[in-house]
Design an enzyme around this catalytic site. Structure first.
Site, PDB file in Angstrom:
ATOM      1  N   LYS A  13      45.272  44.023  42.932  1.00 39.22           N
ATOM      2  CA  LYS A  13      46.165  45.280  42.693  1.00 39.22           C
ATOM      3  C   LYS A  13      45.234  46.156  42.145  1.00 39.22           C
ATOM      4  O   LYS A  13      45.196  47.409  42.426  1.00 39.22           O
ATOM      5  CB  LYS A  13      47.213  45.002  41.723  1.00 39.22           C
ATOM      6  CG  LYS A  13      48.384  44.095  42.177  1.00 39.22           C
ATOM      7  CD  LYS A  13      49.209  43.941  41.115  1.00 39.22           C
ATOM      8  CE  LYS A  13      48.849  43.105  39.845  1.00 39.22           C
ATOM      9  NZ  LYS A  13      48.258  41.823  40.084  1.00 39.22           N
ATOM     10  N   ARG A  88      56.811  44.570  36.058  1.00 33.27           N
ATOM     11  CA  ARG A  88      56.572  43.177  35.955  1.00 33.27           C
ATOM     12  C   ARG A  88      57.720  42.304  35.887  1.00 33.27           C
ATOM     13  O   ARG A  88      57.689  41.099  35.899  1.00 33.27           O
ATOM     14  CB  ARG A  88      55.471  42.888  35.128  1.00 33.27           C
ATOM     15  CG  ARG A  88      54.280  42.224  35.687  1.00 33.27           C
ATOM     16  CD  ARG A  88      53.212  41.905  34.349  1.00 33.27           C
ATOM     17  NE  ARG A  88      52.250  41.243  34.640  1.00 33.27           N
ATOM     18  CZ  ARG A  88      51.085  41.675  35.035  1.00 33.27           C
ATOM     19  NH1 ARG A  88      50.795  42.961  34.908  1.00 33.27           N
ATOM     20  NH2 ARG A  88      49.988  41.056  35.283  1.00 33.27           N
ATOM     21  N   ARG A 127      35.358  37.120  38.719  1.00 32.71           N
ATOM     22  CA  ARG A 127      35.717  38.565  38.147  1.00 32.71           C
ATOM     23  C   ARG A 127      34.766  38.983  37.144  1.00 32.71           C
ATOM     24  O   ARG A 127      34.561  38.267  36.011  1.00 32.71           O
ATOM     25  CB  ARG A 127      37.142  38.802  38.003  1.00 32.71           C
ATOM     26  CG  ARG A 127      37.426  40.271  37.585  1.00 32.71           C
ATOM     27  CD  ARG A 127      38.663  40.562  37.420  1.00 32.71           C
ATOM     28  NE  ARG A 127      39.540  39.789  36.812  1.00 32.71           N
ATOM     29  CZ  ARG A 127      40.957  39.921  36.602  1.00 32.71           C
ATOM     30  NH1 ARG A 127      41.378  40.880  37.334  1.00 32.71           N
ATOM     31  NH2 ARG A 127      41.744  39.167  36.256  1.00 32.71           N
ATOM     32  N   ARG A 160      36.970  38.542  31.533  1.00 37.04           N
ATOM     33  CA  ARG A 160      37.977  38.756  30.932  1.00 37.04           C
ATOM     34  C   ARG A 160      38.567  37.385  30.524  1.00 37.04           C
ATOM     35  O   ARG A 160      38.716  36.563  30.821  1.00 37.04           O
ATOM     36  CB  ARG A 160      39.347  39.307  31.757  1.00 37.04           C
ATOM     37  CG  ARG A 160      39.303  40.691  31.579  1.00 37.04           C
ATOM     38  CD  ARG A 160      40.251  41.289  32.693  1.00 37.04           C
ATOM     39  NE  ARG A 160      41.854  40.573  32.817  1.00 37.04           N
ATOM     40  CZ  ARG A 160      42.713  41.225  33.696  1.00 37.04           C
ATOM     41  NH1 ARG A 160      42.516  41.902  34.335  1.00 37.04           N
ATOM     42  NH2 ARG A 160      43.739  40.491  33.576  1.00 37.04           N
ATOM     43  N   ARG A 171      49.504  32.163  34.114  1.00 36.24           N
ATOM     44  CA  ARG A 171      49.851  33.485  34.483  1.00 36.24           C
ATOM     45  C   ARG A 171      50.312  33.521  36.131  1.00 36.24           C
ATOM     46  O   ARG A 171      51.210  34.215  36.373  1.00 36.24           O
ATOM     47  CB  ARG A 171      48.568  34.465  34.714  1.00 36.24           C
ATOM     48  CG  ARG A 171      48.015  34.949  33.402  1.00 36.24           C
ATOM     49  CD  ARG A 171      46.710  35.306  33.339  1.00 36.24           C
ATOM     50  NE  ARG A 171      46.332  36.578  34.140  1.00 36.24           N
ATOM     51  CZ  ARG A 171      45.092  37.089  34.628  1.00 36.24           C
ATOM     52  NH1 ARG A 171      44.360  36.312  34.210  1.00 36.24           N
ATOM     53  NH2 ARG A 171      44.942  37.829  35.386  1.00 36.24           N
TER      54      ARG A 171
HETATM   55  P1  AP5 Z   1      41.658  42.531  40.800  1.00 34.06           P
HETATM   56  O1  AP5 Z   1      41.508  44.007  41.775  1.00 34.06           O
HETATM   57  O2  AP5 Z   1      41.110  42.757  39.697  1.00 34.06           O
HETATM   58  O3  AP5 Z   1      43.022  42.093  40.824  1.00 34.06           O
HETATM   59  P2  AP5 Z   1      44.524  42.421  40.234  1.00 34.06           P
HETATM   60  O4  AP5 Z   1      45.509  41.979  41.051  1.00 34.06           O
HETATM   61  O5  AP5 Z   1      44.237  43.651  39.458  1.00 34.06           O
HETATM   62  O6  AP5 Z   1      44.305  41.210  39.033  1.00 34.06           O
HETATM   63  P3  AP5 Z   1      44.666  41.120  37.435  1.00 34.06           P
HETATM   64  O7  AP5 Z   1      44.030  39.898  36.951  1.00 34.06           O
HETATM   65  O8  AP5 Z   1      44.103  42.500  36.743  1.00 34.06           O
HETATM   66  O9  AP5 Z   1      46.367  41.007  37.445  1.00 34.06           O
HETATM   67  P4  AP5 Z   1      47.108  40.827  36.571  1.00 34.06           P
HETATM   68  O10 AP5 Z   1      48.290  41.104  37.005  1.00 34.06           O
HETATM   69  O11 AP5 Z   1      47.161  39.209  36.167  1.00 34.06           O
HETATM   70  O12 AP5 Z   1      46.615  41.547  35.294  1.00 34.06           O
HETATM   71  P5  AP5 Z   1      46.897  42.749  34.516  1.00 34.06           P
HETATM   72  O13 AP5 Z   1      45.633  43.411  33.698  1.00 34.06           O
HETATM   73  O14 AP5 Z   1      47.808  43.434  35.087  1.00 34.06           O
HETATM   74  O15 AP5 Z   1      40.730  41.530  41.750  1.00 34.06           O
HETATM   75  C1  AP5 Z   1      40.661  40.208  41.035  1.00 34.06           C
HETATM   76  C2  AP5 Z   1      39.276  39.711  41.679  1.00 34.06           C
HETATM   77  O16 AP5 Z   1      39.185  39.654  43.163  1.00 34.06           O
HETATM   78  C3  AP5 Z   1      38.055  40.740  41.408  1.00 34.06           C
HETATM   79  O17 AP5 Z   1      36.999  40.140  41.119  1.00 34.06           O
HETATM   80  C4  AP5 Z   1      37.869  41.398  42.577  1.00 34.06           C
HETATM   81  O18 AP5 Z   1      36.425  42.091  42.725  1.00 34.06           O
HETATM   82  C5  AP5 Z   1      38.373  40.427  43.693  1.00 34.06           C
HETATM   83  N1  AP5 Z   1      38.835  40.868  44.960  1.00 34.06           N
HETATM   84  C6  AP5 Z   1      39.634  42.007  44.942  1.00 34.06           C
HETATM   85  N2  AP5 Z   1      40.110  42.147  46.313  1.00 34.06           N
HETATM   86  C7  AP5 Z   1      39.325  41.365  47.012  1.00 34.06           C
HETATM   87  C8  AP5 Z   1      39.523  40.828  48.449  1.00 34.06           C
HETATM   88  N3  AP5 Z   1      40.153  41.703  49.173  1.00 34.06           N
HETATM   89  N4  AP5 Z   1      38.866  39.877  48.841  1.00 34.06           N
HETATM   90  C9  AP5 Z   1      37.883  39.259  47.662  1.00 34.06           C
HETATM   91  N5  AP5 Z   1      37.973  39.458  46.551  1.00 34.06           N
HETATM   92  C10 AP5 Z   1      38.727  40.444  46.099  1.00 34.06           C
HETATM   93  O19 AP5 Z   1      47.809  41.992  33.074  1.00 34.06           O
HETATM   94  C11 AP5 Z   1      47.165  41.436  32.248  1.00 34.06           C
HETATM   95  C12 AP5 Z   1      48.112  40.811  30.952  1.00 34.06           C
HETATM   96  O20 AP5 Z   1      48.590  41.944  30.527  1.00 34.06           O
HETATM   97  C13 AP5 Z   1      49.360  40.302  31.919  1.00 34.06           C
HETATM   98  O21 AP5 Z   1      49.074  38.895  31.859  1.00 34.06           O
HETATM   99  C14 AP5 Z   1      50.497  40.466  30.566  1.00 34.06           C
HETATM  100  O22 AP5 Z   1      50.205  39.609  29.466  1.00 34.06           O
HETATM  101  C15 AP5 Z   1      50.117  41.779  30.339  1.00 34.06           C
HETATM  102  N6  AP5 Z   1      50.706  42.838  30.866  1.00 34.06           N
HETATM  103  C16 AP5 Z   1      50.397  43.804  31.828  1.00 34.06           C
HETATM  104  N7  AP5 Z   1      51.202  44.559  32.486  1.00 34.06           N
HETATM  105  C17 AP5 Z   1      52.525  44.015  31.787  1.00 34.06           C
HETATM  106  C18 AP5 Z   1      53.944  44.270  31.990  1.00 34.06           C
HETATM  107  N8  AP5 Z   1      54.216  45.321  32.854  1.00 34.06           N
HETATM  108  N9  AP5 Z   1      54.686  43.520  31.307  1.00 34.06           N
HETATM  109  C19 AP5 Z   1      54.234  42.681  30.406  1.00 34.06           C
HETATM  110  N10 AP5 Z   1      52.961  42.330  30.331  1.00 34.06           N
HETATM  111  C20 AP5 Z   1      52.206  43.115  30.984  1.00 34.06           C
HETATM  112 MG    MG Z   2      44.299  44.353  37.356  1.00 33.62          MG
END
Ligand code: AP5
Ligand code: MG
Length: 213
Positions: A13, A88, A127, A160, A171
């Protein structure tokens, strides 16, 4: 243009949202990035959020909603945004729909980046994220030009805290229980688009730009 990115943790994402933001000239808003910046800066919000994030749990809706509504009020959101990691929960999605409706507005698309759980743990292990600008890389699939250094700003890349295998599993469980229902929610609203997230980063982006035009 107002977009929501859906998908499991690690689906890509953030990677795609940054590319969309650059191409269409709209801000990329990641609640995860905002929480991490608050943790880094030692704010009260960061301290509260950290307790949940380190365990792979969601931050409570009231904290998240206060934060995001505040962000929407900033000037750069006037022409839209790409939301990454928000909403979410169904409660967050309903709050977003209601707040847009009040202004006679609505989302254009919800894009689900579809990646099965089997691929996720491998992705998270490789990552690396920039401590400075949030740029995201993968040691095998999307490596920086210089190992450990961000291509965009020269910042240091780090792992991370919530990318430990046990936390990633938690997660994923939380995702299936609380976030996956949003796919049905946006499908019912008629704005859901699904792209295959298992292919190369640029191929995923091509599929998304096909949809957005
Ligand atoms: P990446 O682009 O980093 O993936 P992502 O979907 O953004 O993954 P996240 O881990 O950031 O998502 P998340 O939803 O768990 O975390 P968030 O920060 O939102 O890609 C992942 C890896 O794959 C990278 O190394 C990339 O290079 C590689 N990659 C990408 N595309 C690829 C492809 N096509 N092929 C191969 N490799 C590829 O949230 C973190 C925490 O914050 C949550 O757990 C929660 O505690 C809190 N939080 C955030 N938002 C909320 C909310 N709205 N409500 C409540 N809690 C929240
Ligand atoms: Mg992300």
């Amino acid at each position: 243009m107002k977009l929501v990115m859906l998908g499991a943790p690690g689906a890509g994402k953030g990677t795609q949202a940054k590319m969309i933001a650059a191409k269409y000239g709209i801000p990329h808003i990641s609640t995860g990035d905002i929480f991490r910046a608050n943790i880094k800066n030692g704010t009260e919000l960061g301290e509260k959020a950290k307790q949940y994030m380190d365990q792979g749990l969601l931050v409570p809706d009231e904290l998240t909603l206060a934060l995001i509504m505040n962000r929407f009020a900033q000037d750069d959101c006037a022409n839209g945004y790409v939301l990454d990691g928000f909403p979410r929960t169904i409660a967050q999605a309903e709050a977003l729909t209601a707040s847009l409706k009040e202004q006679g507005d609505a989302l254009d698309y919800a894009i689900d980046v579809d990646v099965p759980d089997e691929n996720i743990v491998e992705r998270m292990g490789g990552r690396r994220a920039c401590v400075n600008c949030g740029g995201t890389y993968h040691v095998l699939f999307n490596p920086p030009q210089k190992s450990g250094i961000c291509d965009l700003c020269g910042g240091e890349l780090s792992i991370r805290k919530d990318d430990l295998p046990e936390t990633v599993k938690k997660r994923l469980t939380v995702y299936h229980e609380q976030t996956q229902p949003l796919i049905d929610y946006y499908n019912a609203e008629g704005i859901l688009k699904t792209v295959d997230g298992t292919v190369d980063v640029n191929e995923v982006f091509a599929a998304i730009t096909e949809i957005l035009g």
